[in-house]
Design an enzyme around this catalytic site. Structure first.
Site, PDB file in Angstrom:
ATOM      1  N   HIS A 105     -27.021   1.859  24.371  1.00  0.00           N
ATOM      2  CA  HIS A 105     -25.911   2.595  23.767  1.00  0.00           C
ATOM      3  C   HIS A 105     -24.644   1.735  23.704  1.00  0.00           C
ATOM      4  O   HIS A 105     -23.664   1.996  24.403  1.00  0.00           O
ATOM      5  CB  HIS A 105     -25.613   3.861  24.571  1.00  0.00           C
ATOM      6  CG  HIS A 105     -26.625   4.948  24.405  1.00  0.00           C
ATOM      7  ND1 HIS A 105     -26.668   5.759  23.296  1.00  0.00           N
ATOM      8  CD2 HIS A 105     -27.644   5.336  25.205  1.00  0.00           C
ATOM      9  CE1 HIS A 105     -27.665   6.624  23.422  1.00  0.00           C
ATOM     10  NE2 HIS A 105     -28.265   6.388  24.566  1.00  0.00           N
ATOM     11  N   GLU A 112     -22.444   1.854  21.661  1.00  0.00           N
ATOM     12  CA  GLU A 112     -21.336   2.677  21.143  1.00  0.00           C
ATOM     13  C   GLU A 112     -20.622   3.462  22.230  1.00  0.00           C
ATOM     14  O   GLU A 112     -19.546   4.036  21.980  1.00  0.00           O
ATOM     15  CB  GLU A 112     -21.870   3.645  20.078  1.00  0.00           C
ATOM     16  CG  GLU A 112     -22.585   4.883  20.604  1.00  0.00           C
ATOM     17  CD  GLU A 112     -24.023   4.655  21.036  1.00  0.00           C
ATOM     18  OE1 GLU A 112     -24.681   5.636  21.445  1.00  0.00           O
ATOM     19  OE2 GLU A 112     -24.493   3.491  20.978  1.00  0.00           O
ATOM     20  N   CYS A 123     -31.663   4.481  20.804  1.00  0.00           N
ATOM     21  CA  CYS A 123     -32.252   5.115  21.974  1.00  0.00           C
ATOM     22  C   CYS A 123     -33.479   5.966  21.594  1.00  0.00           C
ATOM     23  O   CYS A 123     -34.472   5.442  21.127  1.00  0.00           O
ATOM     24  CB  CYS A 123     -31.199   5.906  22.737  1.00  0.00           C
ATOM     25  SG  CYS A 123     -31.668   6.242  24.460  1.00  0.00           S
TER      26      CYS A 123
END
EC number: 2.3.1.31
Length: 304
Positions: free
Chosen positions: A235, A237, A142
């Site tokens: 993202h 994760e 990001c």
């Protein structure tokens, strides 16, 4: 094989409850194998949550991974207890003379600031420059991806009219990279950012390839052909409820916050969201560890 963490790191208890194989650093010292040395530069405010998310993905590999957590010495974290940082984190000054097989640079909720206006930008540039000589492969997430693209290649970021927030469909561009081995031709991934980088600017560098894009969210994944620099603008994760928590936080601060796209069932923010990107998130990190780190790093990490 396990990811190696300090025995009292809070993320360890969460991961063990999920039956994720984690190993204490004491036990790892008795293993006759060289672990992959991975550092995580954690720029996120809620550091414990980010630790847990990343360690979960790094554990899904046959490799033993030794983790070093890093925070900025030139920035005071207001959302993580000082005792946690003192117990589990190092600063760049502590590791500047070391070599790592891999480094993960997280995002940070500061993308609306010009890079030079970020209070720790001078330290950030030193770290990004250091990665090119002391790290085999760096995975940037990001804002971390935007910062590295800007520092290394002069790629600028653009503020968008409405926050790019939600779970978006992506497609592979056809560029050949082991990072996307096993990926479906279309896959889902979350995004959460106020700025964007353009594929044409990345491609104009002549050094970075765009690997996956979304018609709605733009570039998702890019990398240098040798895998030493990887850029993830989303993202993968994130937990199932991370975007929901961000949406409620933002809604408490202003009234016109858009509901994350394609996220809540029926676009109903009271409904329970599902994690529909977990598989490709694990696959991306496993591919990175295998192809960009393990198969490329020298046995002596000081030879990076």
């Amino acid at each position: 094989m396990p990811v190696t963490v300090p025995h009292d790191l809070p993320a360890r208890a969460v991961l063990e409850a999920e039956k994720v194989f984690v190993m204490s650093d004491e036990r790892a010292g008795h293993q006759d194998i060289r672990p992959m040395r991975i550092a995580i530069l954690n720029l996120m405010p809620m550091k414990v949550a980010t630790e847990t998310q990343l360690l979960r993905l790094l554990s899904n590999s046959p490799l033993q991974v030794e983790i070093t957590l890093l925070h900025m010495s030139s920035h005071v974290s207001r959302n993580t207890p000082p005792g946690h940082l003192e117990s589990f984190y190092s600063t760049f000054g502590d590791v500047a003379d070391k070599h790592f097989d891999g480094l993960i640079v997280t995002g940070a909720p500061i993308e609306r600031l010009d890079f030079e206006d970020v209070d720790y930008w001078p330290e950030m540039t030193r770290i990004l420059d250091w990665t090119r000589s002391n790290v085999q492969s760096t995975l940037h997430i990001c804002w971390g991806a935007q910062a590295a693209l800007y520092r290394h290649y002069g790629v600028g970021k653009y503020e968008v009219r409405q926050k790019i927030s939600g779970v978006f469909t992506h497609r592979l561009t056809g560029a050949k990279s082991p990072l996307v081995t096993g990926f479906d031709e279309e896959f889902l991934a979350p995004h959460s950012r106020h700025t964007d980088v353009h594929a044409r600017d990345i491609e104009a560098t002549g050094a970075v390839e765009v690997l996956a894009v979304s018609d709605e969210a733009g570039v998702f994944l890019a990398a240098t052909p040798d895998g030493r620099e990887v850029f993830v603008t989303g993202h993968p994760e994130y937990d199932a409820d991370t975007l929901a928590r961000e949406y409620r936080r933002d809604s408490d601060q202003q009234s016109d916050v858009a509901v994350p796209a394609h996220y809540f069932p029926g676009d109903d923010p009271t409904a329970l969201p599902l994690n529909r990107w977990r598989g490709h998130g694990h696959l991306l990190y496993t591919n990175w560890l295998n192809y960009c780190v393990y198969q490329e790093t020298p046995f002596d990490p000081n030879g990076v």
